[in-house]
Scaffold this motif. Structure first.
Motif, short mmCIF file in Angstrom:
data_model
loop_
_atom_site.label_atom_id
_atom_site.label_comp_id
_atom_site.label_asym_id
_atom_site.label_seq_id
_atom_site.Cartn_x
_atom_site.Cartn_y
_atom_site.Cartn_z
N ALA A 48 0.84 -1.21 0.00
CA ALA A 48 0.00 0.00 0.00
C ALA A 48 0.87 1.25 0.00
N GLY A 88 -4.69 10.79 0.24
CA GLY A 88 -4.04 9.49 0.06
C GLY A 88 -3.22 9.39 -1.21
N VAL A 110 0.71 8.03 -0.96
CA VAL A 110 1.17 6.74 -1.50
C VAL A 110 1.99 6.88 -2.77
N SER A 137 -4.70 5.20 -7.74
CA SER A 137 -6.00 4.65 -8.11
C SER A 137 -6.52 3.70 -7.04
N ARG A 138 -5.61 2.87 -6.52
CA ARG A 138 -6.03 1.90 -5.50
C ARG A 138 -6.47 2.58 -4.21
N VAL A 139 -5.79 3.65 -3.84
CA VAL A 139 -6.02 4.24 -2.51
C VAL A 139 -7.22 5.17 -2.50
N CYS A 140 -7.71 5.57 -3.66
CA CYS A 140 -8.72 6.64 -3.70
C CYS A 140 -10.09 6.15 -3.25
N PRO A 141 -10.61 6.69 -2.14
CA PRO A 141 -11.94 6.29 -1.69
C PRO A 141 -13.03 6.67 -2.72
N PHE A 154 -12.49 6.47 -6.01
CA PHE A 154 -12.22 5.69 -7.22
C PHE A 154 -11.77 6.56 -8.40
#
Lengths: 676, 344
Positions: free
Chosen positions: B52, B237, B241, B319-323, B325
């Motif tokens: 992460a 985020g 990250v 992209s993964r961390v974005c609440p 999306f």
């Protein structure tokens, strides 16, 4: 570098992440990709949740009052003093002269021990906590309607909703990882959002219908929606017939609640009410999400019952993507309620006035237990000024900022004969204490928190407490032992064993079973997998109960002298009384000052410009703060975040109470704004 | 180039540890893979999708005390021991090493160099583990930053069957292997290496960045920033990250009378307070202006200032961390679809 799994200390989402530890010091936060709620994501408070832990102004030693100030003391002296003073109060004025505030920030184990301490050691049911101020009406309302006073569904399954009805909740700011699921539903399913809120919310771009009701008119609004549903035959008759009771009285009641009659009361156009009713009733899966905008009213329980009515009327409950979903505001406010840190129930909502239940606890705890329900948070504070309460014990609560009408609270705190506070910082409340005890923060101890979707999760100690600070559960054990009732536990896991043995809904919980995603109650036995969705085939108490509810206006309505309706709440970057967030530089930098949101047209009439300092006044007090223009807020309504003690919104709020739940009306009172 | 059997990796790590090196590697903690110190006899988890957080935090910590000082007097002492000893960053991914080599080094080691970063960087050995499997967000091949690197590492490991092919990228890398008897790979093994990397590359998503800097130049006033920022919930985020993000905040705190500390913590340009100035003015008060800043920085400003590639390594973390999306690749596609349609 080590990574210690934890659960966020802020809102009730229950996000898990890792605290990074380097050489025994907190080095930061690392997301947990493997967690069901947070999925490797966090909100800004989560990202910043390591910052307050090692602040130099943490309490590190017990303090004893000396004149206007405090002197440092040893644990032994401080604990003995507390034990002596509480014993003295109990002997001289009776056990019910002592009031105990438990904490939605502390673990399940700590809440369990503190209510046990109140009941078994002090012999009083005067134990309560800040749930009284947030979701007491949920606990009361949903228990009446469904038999269980908690979120019916789970956070993950919000993403399976087609229509999301958000009322009195601002998830983007207050429950960001719930907002994430809402956005997911919008992106993946094209879900629609119905919003009822006088102020507008962070997710406005996704809202299909916005009903900006006047604060405190929710029952009129929901009744009118139900009127439309019945009028147009959109109700789920099969569900009503097979799963519920009491529809007749509700149907009769709803006849008079036409949208046209609701319009002048709520300020919401009748057409919008019709549109919302059709969208909600016609959806495949529709869920209701609500928070303090519903509960913090003198009609809070009525509001909750009305939402339960609406969901049952359409059969939108008991399936994924549906339900009545109160979002709980504190990381462990669900758990503190579950643990019986409430004046009328033992753990698991087992009534204190039920002789059979009491017998069970008397046998387990080996003490006779008090029979009548105790006082609420608000009643205890009032009780100080009538000399009914003489001594108080607060675990991590800060009523000097959080309670309504705080001038009154401060008067009470000053009048107390004895006050002990255990906390991580010298809070506004602790300044009034006779003894202050330094507690460990969430990063320095082990325990479980129960989040808003009833998920019990373990958090682990990352670093040592500063100085002589101790975990709250250890402190409670020591005081109890000094008062002649030995509490001997080697670990929180042992306390959980005792909880499980006495609390049916936690019966299957134990630390060895609480894996990466925890377990959701009810979890009644070792083999029970936990319960993501409540009421799937029948309601907890059998049939769901409809309640015919009449609209009642807020206790205080705007008038000529106080023409605005004042509502209060939280913002994304601060949390509650600011004890933690105001010590977090990046969060404090976002919104370092108190402000009042006002519609620009209202401000223009007052001759006030954006950013100007204004006075806001109610019948209880006055504060001065900056005007912040907000075009989305309904004209005639103003909003003040309650985090800032220098201009505390709760100097203004009305302590009028909901008659069932005893929750104060934070969300509506009459105010005036004056140009300075 | 050398070859090392899987079951010999433990020896290698133990050797480094006995050389008084602090070894950081990927580990499974409560079901998630994170970089932790590898204690004696602890084995890394080498089969993982990327972590992460990028390992940048071992060179540029999320939070650190950089100065102790006496307020109001002209006294200060550096707090951090700038000689922390040698560390080995073991098993880190090509995208993240690219972040260090091309972006963090550029920023922190340019004149005047940052002593804290500089000291850590100098003492860190970098052992890359090439990727075999991307997830749906990975697009390092589009950024020329993976799945394996051509240069810029001390050692690079590529998993082939039951063995790892070891590429030596520097004299320091050579020294990391001192005293170990390792064989030289066969032609077939070298061929297998290329096959493994190609297979992984083929599975990666494609996000074509070339020329996007020319298109974005005309989109300052475009509606896309408002559209995309609707999904932003202001968590920061994406910055935290990002292997190429380096912004930090400084704040002082009083420890006791006569002793204050200056802290440095990661910062985020998605936050309103990031541009807060004395007097309370916030130059990027609207959320969309902050999101726009991030994309302009990554796709245009960095390139304008320093030359070289866009400030993205294709790790996919934002992209993964974005609440909300918000997906970097999707935004790039949106930008490209606006070519020639600029409002200005």
């Amino acid at each position: 570098m080590k990574r210690i799994k934890t659960v966020c200390p802020y809102c009730g989402c229950g996000c898990s992440y890792f605290l990074s530890v380097n050489d025994g010091k907190i080095a930061g936060v690392s997301p947990n990709k493997n967690h069901i709620i947070s999925r490797g994501k966090l909100c800004i408070k989560g990202w910043q949740s390591a910052e307050f832990i090692d602040r130099p102004d943490r309490l590190t030693t017990p303090l004893i009052r000396e004149g206007e100030g405090f002197r440092e003391a040893g644990w032994d002296e401080a604990l003995s003093l507390i034990a002596d003073e509480l014993s003295y109060c109990r002997e001289k004025f009776g056990p019910d002269s002592i009031g105990i505030f438990s904490s939605a920030k502390c673990s399940n184990e700590e809440n369990y021990l503190l209510q046990k301490f109140a009941r078994a050691v002090i012999y009083t049911n005067n134990v309560d906590h800040c749930a009284r101020l947030c979701h007491a009406s949920t606990v009361a309302g949903l228990a009446r309607a469904f038999g269980s006073g908690a979120m019916t569904n789970s956070i993950p399954d919000i993403a399976e909703s087609d229509i999301i009805f958000i009322i009195g909740s601002n998830p983007g700011e207050n429950h960001p990882l719930v907002a994430s699921r809402i956005i997911q539903a919008v992106r993946e399913r094209g879900a629609g959002i119905i919003l009822a809120d006088p102020r507008g919310i962070d997710l406005m771009p996704f809202v299909n219908v916005h009903m900006a009701q006047r604060p405190g008119t929710d029952v009129a609004l929901i009744n009118a929606m139900m009127h439309v549903i019945l009028e147009e035959g959109l109700e789920d008759r099969e569900f009503i017939n097979s799963r519920t009771e009491g529809i007749e009285a509700l149907e009769e009641k709803l006849k008079e609640y036409t949208p046209e009659r609701a319009e002048p009361v709520t300020g919401v156009p009748a057409d919008d009410i019709r549109k919302s009713a059709r969208l909600y009733a016609g959806a495949g899966n529709a869920c209701i999400i609500y928070a303090m905008g519903i509960t913090q009213h003198s009609t809070g329980t009525d509001n909750v019952l009305s939402l339960a009515n609406l969901a049952m009327l359409c059969g939108h409950i008991g399936k994924p993507g549906t339900g009545v979903n109160p979002l709980r505001g504190q990381n462990n406010v669900q758990g503190a309620c579950d643990m019986g840190a409430l004046p009328d129930v033992f753990p698991g909502y087992q009534k204190v006035d039920d002789p059979g239940t009491r017998k069970k606890f008397e046998e387990a705890w080996g003490r006779r237990l008090p029979e009548t329900p105790g006082m609420t948070v608000i009643e205890m504070m009032n009780g100080v000024l009538t000399n009914d309460i003489r001594g108080m014990y607060f675990m991590g609560e800060n009523p000097a900022v959080s309670d309504p009408d705080i001038s009154h609270v401060i008067e009470a705190l000053k009048a107390l004969e004895f006050l002990a506070v255990q906390d991580i910082f010298l809070s506004e409340t602790a300044r009034f204490a006779n003894v202050v005890l330094p507690a460990a923060s969430y990063a320095e101890k082990m325990g479980t928190f129960t989040n808003t979707d009833r998920r019990v999760q373990v958090f682990y100690p990352a670093v040592e407490p500063p100085g002589e600070a101790k975990a709250d559960w250890k402190i409670i054990c020591e005081i109890s032992s000094r008062m002649g009732y030995a509490m001997k536990y080697n670990s929180p896991a042992e306390i959980m064993e005792e909880i499980a043995s006495l609390t049916p809904s936690y019966g299957g919980m134990s630390y060895d079973r609480l894996g990466p995603d925890g377990l959701q109650w009810p979890c009644t036995g070792r083999e029970h997998p936990g319960t993501p969705i409540l009421h799937t085939t029948k309601f907890t108490h059998g049939r769901g109960k409809f309640h015919a509810i009449d609209y009642l206006p807020p206790a205080e309505e705007p008038d000529e002298e106080y023409p605005f309706s004042l509502t209060t709440g939280r913002i994304l970057f601060q949390f509650h009384t600011g004890t933690m967030t105001r010590r977090t530089p990046i969060l404090e930098r976002e919104y370092p000052e108190p402000y009042v949101e006002i519609n620009p047209q209202d401000a223009e009439k007052l001759g006030v410009r954006n950013g100007w300092k204004v006075g806001v006044e109610t019948r209880r007090g006055r504060i001065e703060l900056n005007a912040a223009f907000k075009p989305e807020i309904k004209q005639g309504t103003i909003f003040i975040p309650f985090h800032f003690s220098e201009a505390a919104a709760n100097r203004l709020t009305n302590p009028a109470l909901d008659p069932v739940a005893g929750i104060p009306e934070y969300k509506a009172c009459a105010a005036k704004v004056v140009r300075l | 180039m050398k070859i090392i059997p899987e079951n010999k990796l433990a020896d290698l790590i133990n050797k480094w540890r006995s050389d008084a090196r602090h070894v950081i590697g990927p580990k499974n903690v409560h079901g998630d893979i994170v970089f932790e110190t590898l204690e004696k006899d602890e084995q890394p988890c080498l089969d993982f999708l990327n972590t992460a957080l990028p390992p940048k935090e071992f060179l540029f910590p999320m939070r650190e005390t950089i100065l102790n000082f006496v307020p109001k007097e002209d006294e200060w002492t550096p707090f951090t021991n700038l000689n922390e000893g040698n560390i080995v960053l073991f098993g880190i991914r090509a995208c993240d090493v690219t972040g260090i080599n091309l972006f963090l080094d550029q920023l922190f080691l340019s004149d005047p160099p940052d002593p804290y970063y500089g000291a850590r960087r100098k003492s860190a050995a970098i052992v890359v583990l090439a990727c075999e499997e991307p997830d749906e967000y990975c697009f390092c091949p589009s950024c020329n930053s993976g799945p394996a690197l051509a240069t810029g590492f001390d050692l690079q490991l590529i998993h082939i069957g039951d063995e790892y092919l070891v590429q030596i990228g520097s004299p320091a890398g050579e020294r990391l292997l001192n005293g170990l008897q390792l064989e030289t790979p066969s032609m077939d093994q070298v061929g297998l290496k290329n096959y493994v990397i190609d297979e992984c590359r083929k599975k990666c998503r494609k996000v074509e960045l070339e020329g996007v800097e020319e298109i974005i130049k005309d989109l300052w006033e475009d509606e896309i920033w408002k559209e995309v920022s609707n999904y932003c919930i202001r968590c920061g985020g994406c910055n935290f990250v990002c292997p190429t993000c380096y912004c930090f905040d400084m704040n002082d705190r009083v420890v006791s009378s006569g002793h204050s500390q200056r802290m440095r913590t990661w910062d985020s340009c998605l936050l309103r307070g990031f541009t807060r100035m004395a007097g309370g003015v916030i130059s990027r008060d609207d959320k969309f202006t902050r999101l726009r800043q991030r994309f302009y920085h990554k796709l245009l400003f960095w390139k304008e200032k320093w030359g070289g590639p866009h400030a993205c390594t294709g790790c996919g973390r934002c992209s993964r961390v974005c609440p909300g999306f918000i997906d970097f690749g999707e935004v790039v596609e949106k930008i490209k679809s606006r070519a020639g349609h600029a409002d200005t």
